[in-house]
Scaffold this motif. Structure first.
Motif, PDB file in Angstrom:
ATOM      1  N   ASP A 149       0.817  -1.221   0.000  1.00 29.50           N
ATOM      2  CA  ASP A 149       0.000   0.000   0.000  1.00 29.50           C
ATOM      3  C   ASP A 149       0.851   1.271   0.000  1.00 29.50           C
ATOM      4  N   ALA A 150       2.094   1.163  -0.466  1.00 31.80           N
ATOM      5  CA  ALA A 150       2.961   2.338  -0.603  1.00 31.80           C
ATOM      6  C   ALA A 150       2.821   2.837  -2.037  1.00 31.80           C
ATOM      7  N   TYR A 151       1.714   3.524  -2.309  1.00 32.81           N
ATOM      8  CA  TYR A 151       1.327   3.810  -3.682  1.00 32.81           C
ATOM      9  C   TYR A 151       2.238   4.805  -4.390  1.00 32.81           C
ATOM     10  N   ASP A 152       2.775   5.785  -3.673  1.00 37.56           N
ATOM     11  CA  ASP A 152       3.677   6.745  -4.307  1.00 37.56           C
ATOM     12  C   ASP A 152       4.944   6.051  -4.791  1.00 37.56           C
ATOM     13  N   ARG A 153       5.499   5.180  -3.940  1.00 42.10           N
ATOM     14  CA  ARG A 153       6.692   4.428  -4.343  1.00 42.10           C
ATOM     15  C   ARG A 153       6.377   3.512  -5.518  1.00 42.10           C
ATOM     16  N   ALA A 154       5.238   2.834  -5.428  1.00 43.67           N
ATOM     17  CA  ALA A 154       4.847   1.922  -6.512  1.00 43.67           C
ATOM     18  C   ALA A 154       4.720   2.680  -7.827  1.00 43.67           C
ATOM     19  N   GLN A 155       4.087   3.847  -7.778  1.00 43.96           N
ATOM     20  CA  GLN A 155       3.907   4.640  -8.986  1.00 43.96           C
ATOM     21  C   GLN A 155       5.244   5.032  -9.597  1.00 43.96           C
ATOM     22  N   SER A 156       6.202   5.425  -8.756  1.00 44.23           N
ATOM     23  CA  SER A 156       7.523   5.813  -9.260  1.00 44.23           C
ATOM     24  C   SER A 156       8.208   4.648  -9.963  1.00 44.23           C
ATOM     25  N   HIS A 157       8.107   3.445  -9.371  1.00 45.94           N
ATOM     26  CA  HIS A 157       8.735   2.267  -9.974  1.00 45.94           C
ATOM     27  C   HIS A 157       8.033   1.865 -11.270  1.00 45.94           C
ATOM     28  N   PHE A 158       6.707   1.958 -11.302  1.00 51.00           N
ATOM     29  CA  PHE A 158       5.991   1.623 -12.531  1.00 51.00           C
ATOM     30  C   PHE A 158       6.380   2.578 -13.662  1.00 51.00           C
ATOM     31  N   ILE A 159       6.475   3.866 -13.339  1.00 48.00           N
ATOM     32  CA  ILE A 159       6.859   4.855 -14.357  1.00 48.00           C
ATOM     33  C   ILE A 159       8.271   4.582 -14.857  1.00 48.00           C
ATOM     34  N   ALA A 160       9.186   4.264 -13.928  1.00 44.62           N
ATOM     35  CA  ALA A 160      10.561   3.955 -14.326  1.00 44.62           C
ATOM     36  C   ALA A 160      10.608   2.720 -15.216  1.00 44.62           C
ATOM     37  N   PHE A 220     -11.991   8.334 -17.076  1.00 43.72           N
ATOM     38  CA  PHE A 220     -11.444   7.798 -18.323  1.00 43.72           C
ATOM     39  C   PHE A 220      -9.964   7.483 -18.186  1.00 43.72           C
ATOM     40  N   ARG A 221      -9.212   8.352 -17.467  1.00 45.60           N
ATOM     41  CA  ARG A 221      -7.764   8.153 -17.332  1.00 45.60           C
ATOM     42  C   ARG A 221      -7.451   6.824 -16.639  1.00 45.60           C
ATOM     43  N   GLY A 222      -8.115   6.577 -15.517  1.00 41.77           N
ATOM     44  CA  GLY A 222      -7.834   5.358 -14.775  1.00 41.77           C
ATOM     45  C   GLY A 222      -8.143   4.109 -15.582  1.00 41.77           C
ATOM     46  N   TRP A 223      -9.321   4.069 -16.204  1.00 38.56           N
ATOM     47  CA  TRP A 223      -9.696   2.909 -17.004  1.00 38.56           C
ATOM     48  C   TRP A 223      -8.814   2.759 -18.229  1.00 38.56           C
ATOM     49  N   THR A 224      -8.429   3.880 -18.825  1.00 42.55           N
ATOM     50  CA  THR A 224      -7.577   3.812 -20.010  1.00 42.55           C
ATOM     51  C   THR A 224      -6.244   3.151 -19.686  1.00 42.55           C
ATOM     52  N   LEU A 225      -5.626   3.548 -18.571  1.00 42.99           N
ATOM     53  CA  LEU A 225      -4.353   2.955 -18.167  1.00 42.99           C
ATOM     54  C   LEU A 225      -4.487   1.459 -17.956  1.00 42.99           C
ATOM     55  N   PHE A 226      -5.516   1.070 -17.197  1.00 38.36           N
ATOM     56  CA  PHE A 226      -5.675  -0.342 -16.868  1.00 38.36           C
ATOM     57  C   PHE A 226      -5.996  -1.180 -18.102  1.00 38.36           C
ATOM     58  N   LEU A 227      -6.962  -0.734 -18.902  1.00 41.53           N
ATOM     59  CA  LEU A 227      -7.384  -1.521 -20.057  1.00 41.53           C
ATOM     60  C   LEU A 227      -6.334  -1.522 -21.159  1.00 41.53           C
ATOM     61  N   GLY A 270      -0.590  -1.460 -13.547  1.00 46.35           N
ATOM     62  CA  GLY A 270      -0.300  -1.072 -12.178  1.00 46.35           C
ATOM     63  C   GLY A 270      -0.678   0.368 -11.904  1.00 46.35           C
ATOM     64  N   LEU A 271      -0.363   1.255 -12.841  1.00 42.40           N
ATOM     65  CA  LEU A 271      -0.742   2.662 -12.682  1.00 42.40           C
ATOM     66  C   LEU A 271      -2.259   2.814 -12.680  1.00 42.40           C
ATOM     67  N   GLY A 272      -2.935   2.001 -13.486  1.00 39.59           N
ATOM     68  CA  GLY A 272      -4.390   2.033 -13.489  1.00 39.59           C
ATOM     69  C   GLY A 272      -4.955   1.609 -12.150  1.00 39.59           C
ATOM     70  N   GLU A 273      -4.343   0.586 -11.545  1.00 38.53           N
ATOM     71  CA  GLU A 273      -4.807   0.136 -10.232  1.00 38.53           C
ATOM     72  C   GLU A 273      -4.601   1.221  -9.181  1.00 38.53           C
ATOM     73  N   ILE A 274      -3.464   1.883  -9.238  1.00 41.59           N
ATOM     74  CA  ILE A 274      -3.205   2.969  -8.283  1.00 41.59           C
ATOM     75  C   ILE A 274      -4.232   4.084  -8.464  1.00 41.59           C
ATOM     76  N   ALA A 275      -4.568   4.370  -9.720  1.00 40.05           N
ATOM     77  CA  ALA A 275      -5.582   5.392  -9.980  1.00 40.05           C
ATOM     78  C   ALA A 275      -6.915   4.994  -9.341  1.00 40.05           C
ATOM     79  N   PHE A 276      -7.276   3.709  -9.438  1.00 41.44           N
ATOM     80  CA  PHE A 276      -8.514   3.235  -8.828  1.00 41.44           C
ATOM     81  C   PHE A 276      -8.475   3.377  -7.311  1.00 41.44           C
ATOM     82  N   LYS A 292       5.989  -3.069 -20.000  1.00 42.18           N
ATOM     83  CA  LYS A 292       5.296  -1.787 -20.129  1.00 42.18           C
ATOM     84  C   LYS A 292       3.798  -1.971 -19.910  1.00 42.18           C
ATOM     85  N   ALA A 293       3.233  -3.026 -20.512  1.00 42.19           N
ATOM     86  CA  ALA A 293       1.801  -3.275 -20.374  1.00 42.19           C
ATOM     87  C   ALA A 293       1.426  -3.513 -18.920  1.00 42.19           C
TER      88      ALA A 293
END
Length: 217
Positions: free
Chosen positions: A153-164, A197-204, A184-190, A178-179
């Protein structure tokens, strides 16, 4: 919360390309009976591998680790991965780190985030002497770190690693990592309540890309 580790990838929170051939077949198994049959086959194969350094033996052990995860036997999976890692320790750093990263993922599924972080953070220092040919291992470590932080549940760290991981995947042309990272970014958005639209777009987008890549494996 949406599962990042989908049932289509029964145990491992890792892309298809990171699995052995034996373990990859488990992706087609969707019943306990099927898992029992696969385990029996792998155990028979393991008994035929008399050479402890044999490639088939290592691949078979990895398949057994996947079966153990599918059945929720995480301690057994960790022990098997440790056995495989020891086969490479001291003479094949790349493969040793690969299995260390998988051990970190299993530890995160056990809820031992401290051990997961300890295992995964040792990798970058050891990898400094490697060239571009180990880029796939770098991506595995980056993606694994993201999964560990997401599970914790460390979402900021997770987001940084997913982006990297996405940025590294763009450079190396690793579309599967990448997919998964987009998912993962979509899940964090949820988690943050972004069901727009942004959250679903990332996940789907991540899910569609992964299914397309799987079709070519």
């Amino acid at each position: 919360m949406v599962q990042l580790w989908p049932s289509a990838h029964v145990g491992w929170p890792v892309p298809n390309g990171t699995l052995s051939c034996s373990a990859g077949r488990l992706r087609q198994v969707n019943s306990l009976k099927g898992l029992v049959q696969v385990k029996t086959h792998l155990e028979d194969l393991l008994r035929q591998c008399t050479n402890t350094k044999d490639f088939t033996r290592r691949n078979t052990l990895r398949g057994l680790a996947e079966v153990a995860i599918c059945k929720g036997r995480l301690s057994e999976a960790m022990n098997i991965l440790q056995t495989v890692a020891e086969m490479f320790e001291g003479h094949n750093l790349k493969e040793f780190l690969w299995y260390t990263a998988l051990k970190a993922l299993v530890a995160s599924k056990q809820g031992d985030y401290a051990l997961s972080r300890e295992l995964i953070t040792m990798a970058p220092g050891l990898l400094q002497s490697f060239a571009l040919r180990t880029a796939h291992v770098f991506l595995l470590i980056s993606y694994s770190s993201a999964c560990i932080e997401l599970a914790a549940d460390a979402y900021d760290r997770a987001q940084s690693h997913f982006i990297a991981t996405i940025e590294g995947s763009d450079i190396q042309g690793q579309l599967t990592f990448k997919a998964y990272s987009k998912r993962g970014l979509g899940e964090i958005a949820f988690v943050h309540g972004d069901f727009t639209f942004r959250g679903w777009t990332l996940f789907l987008e991540g899910q569609d890309s992964d299914e397309m890549n799987a079709g070519y494996k």
